[in-house]
Scaffold this motif. Sequence first.
Motif, mmCIF file in Angstrom:
data_model
loop_
_atom_site.group_PDB
_atom_site.id
_atom_site.type_symbol
_atom_site.label_atom_id
_atom_site.label_comp_id
_atom_site.label_asym_id
_atom_site.label_seq_id
_atom_site.Cartn_x
_atom_site.Cartn_y
_atom_site.Cartn_z
ATOM 1 N N UNK A 21 0.839 -1.212 0.000
ATOM 2 C CA UNK A 21 0.000 0.000 0.000
ATOM 3 C C UNK A 21 0.872 1.260 0.000
ATOM 4 N N UNK A 22 1.959 1.206 0.751
ATOM 5 C CA UNK A 22 2.867 2.357 0.826
ATOM 6 C C UNK A 22 3.552 2.573 -0.523
ATOM 7 N N UNK A 23 4.000 1.495 -1.143
ATOM 8 C CA UNK A 23 4.656 1.623 -2.447
ATOM 9 C C UNK A 23 3.691 2.220 -3.475
ATOM 10 N N UNK A 24 2.443 1.743 -3.449
ATOM 11 C CA UNK A 24 1.438 2.263 -4.383
ATOM 12 C C UNK A 24 1.191 3.762 -4.137
ATOM 13 N N UNK A 25 1.084 4.135 -2.858
ATOM 14 C CA UNK A 25 0.835 5.538 -2.508
ATOM 15 C C UNK A 25 1.985 6.432 -2.994
ATOM 16 N N UNK A 26 3.218 5.977 -2.801
ATOM 17 C CA UNK A 26 4.373 6.770 -3.243
ATOM 18 C C UNK A 26 4.366 6.916 -4.759
ATOM 19 N N UNK A 27 4.112 5.828 -5.459
ATOM 20 C CA UNK A 27 4.095 5.869 -6.928
ATOM 21 C C UNK A 27 3.076 6.892 -7.423
ATOM 22 N N UNK A 28 1.900 6.900 -6.802
ATOM 23 C CA UNK A 28 0.861 7.853 -7.211
ATOM 24 C C UNK A 28 1.259 9.294 -6.882
ATOM 25 N N UNK A 29 1.792 9.510 -5.698
ATOM 26 C CA UNK A 29 2.158 10.871 -5.287
ATOM 27 C C UNK A 29 3.291 11.426 -6.144
ATOM 28 N N UNK A 30 4.238 10.568 -6.499
ATOM 29 C CA UNK A 30 5.323 11.018 -7.382
ATOM 30 C C UNK A 30 4.744 11.444 -8.715
ATOM 31 N N UNK A 31 3.803 10.655 -9.239
ATOM 32 C CA UNK A 31 3.222 10.965 -10.549
ATOM 33 C C UNK A 31 2.414 12.265 -10.482
ATOM 34 N N UNK A 32 1.645 12.445 -9.388
ATOM 35 C CA UNK A 32 0.750 13.605 -9.301
ATOM 36 C C UNK A 32 1.478 14.896 -8.936
ATOM 37 N N UNK A 33 2.431 14.798 -8.008
ATOM 38 C CA UNK A 33 3.019 16.034 -7.472
ATOM 39 C C UNK A 33 4.512 16.186 -7.759
#
Lengths: 190, 190
Positions: A21-33
């Motif tokens: 879940x943490x890896x997924x969250x980081x991947x999304x945040x990197x892409x968005x912000x």
Amino acid sequence: MDEQQGRARRPGGRSARVRAAVHQAVTELVRERGYGNFAVGDIAARAGVADTSLYRRWGNLQALLSDVLLTRLNAQSPMPDTGSLAGDLRTHAANVAREVTGPDGLALVRLTLALSGEGQQGLQARDELLADRTRQLQAMLDRARGRGEDPPDVLEVLDHLLAPIYMRVLFGAGPLTPDYLDGLVDRLLA
Amino acid sequence: MDEQQGRARRPGGRSARVRAAVHQAVTELVRERGYGNFAVGDIAARAGVADTSLYRRWGNLQALLSDVLLTRLNAQSPMPDTGSLAGDLRTHAANVAREVTGPDGLALVRLTLALSGEGQQGLQARDELLADRTRQLQAMLDRARGRGEDPPDVLEVLDHLLAPIYMRVLFGAGPLTPDYLDGLVDRLLA
């Protein structure tokens, strides 16, 4: 740390689910912000876990970001073991080229740059990330030496195989054709 | 555009003062916030000029940022003309190494990365910035050919001289000693 990583890698446990879940969250945040524009609290909120458990497991944001990228690199570009030095270097060059021309291909450059600006913790996370990949590359070169081949040293591989691939993508300077990549390997081994 | 640039470079005029104020504002904003975290309006406010005059002169943020960095690179790392190819390449390598190990040494990598994520205007600004430096490098290599020397092509200089220098700084992989830099040149000319 080793014991925690051991737990994290055991499939199916709570620890493994948190990690995913943490890896997924980081991947999304990197892409968005983009790197530098989110904090441990943002990751925790998105992954549905407490900040404190992220700090306990990873220590700081920089170490967490490095771990996520390293896991991805190791999954997507594992060091090859083809039985010959030229084969290993050609396969590695093709893997790296595929990775860096993908949708988030310059992630290693982006994270490395971000970490460079974040003080001692950032530099330490950067160095650990690169040291892990360097150890794997060194093991590949050591296998070649063990077979009686005469491999370049790891910094020569960085300078004359990996650096050109990264720089051409960064600068938009020409396509990474198979002929170009094989030519870099031939030149390195000449 | 040419006529505007001509005006901007005439020392002492209002145009030159605006240009200097804008360059100073960009340099400060990059240092304080990083690329991607400020807009034309922020530059205008800090430089004490109207947004509209920045858009009129530069067209967009990306072109403005490229112009500022290119001006700095051309001032700090002008292409050398020593009378020999090896001398030019050694001097250029030493200049680039001095630049990239300075306080904002990875500015070219940072800006290039930022522009890569900003659509067509970003890519165009990136390509124009790099094309200008490439033209100057090409002119240096053409002078060598004119003297009867046998220079590498410009992409070989990027791949095997500039890329290793940038990548070693980015990855924190060993110091850029004079011996190391001269070794890159020797290898390129071998």
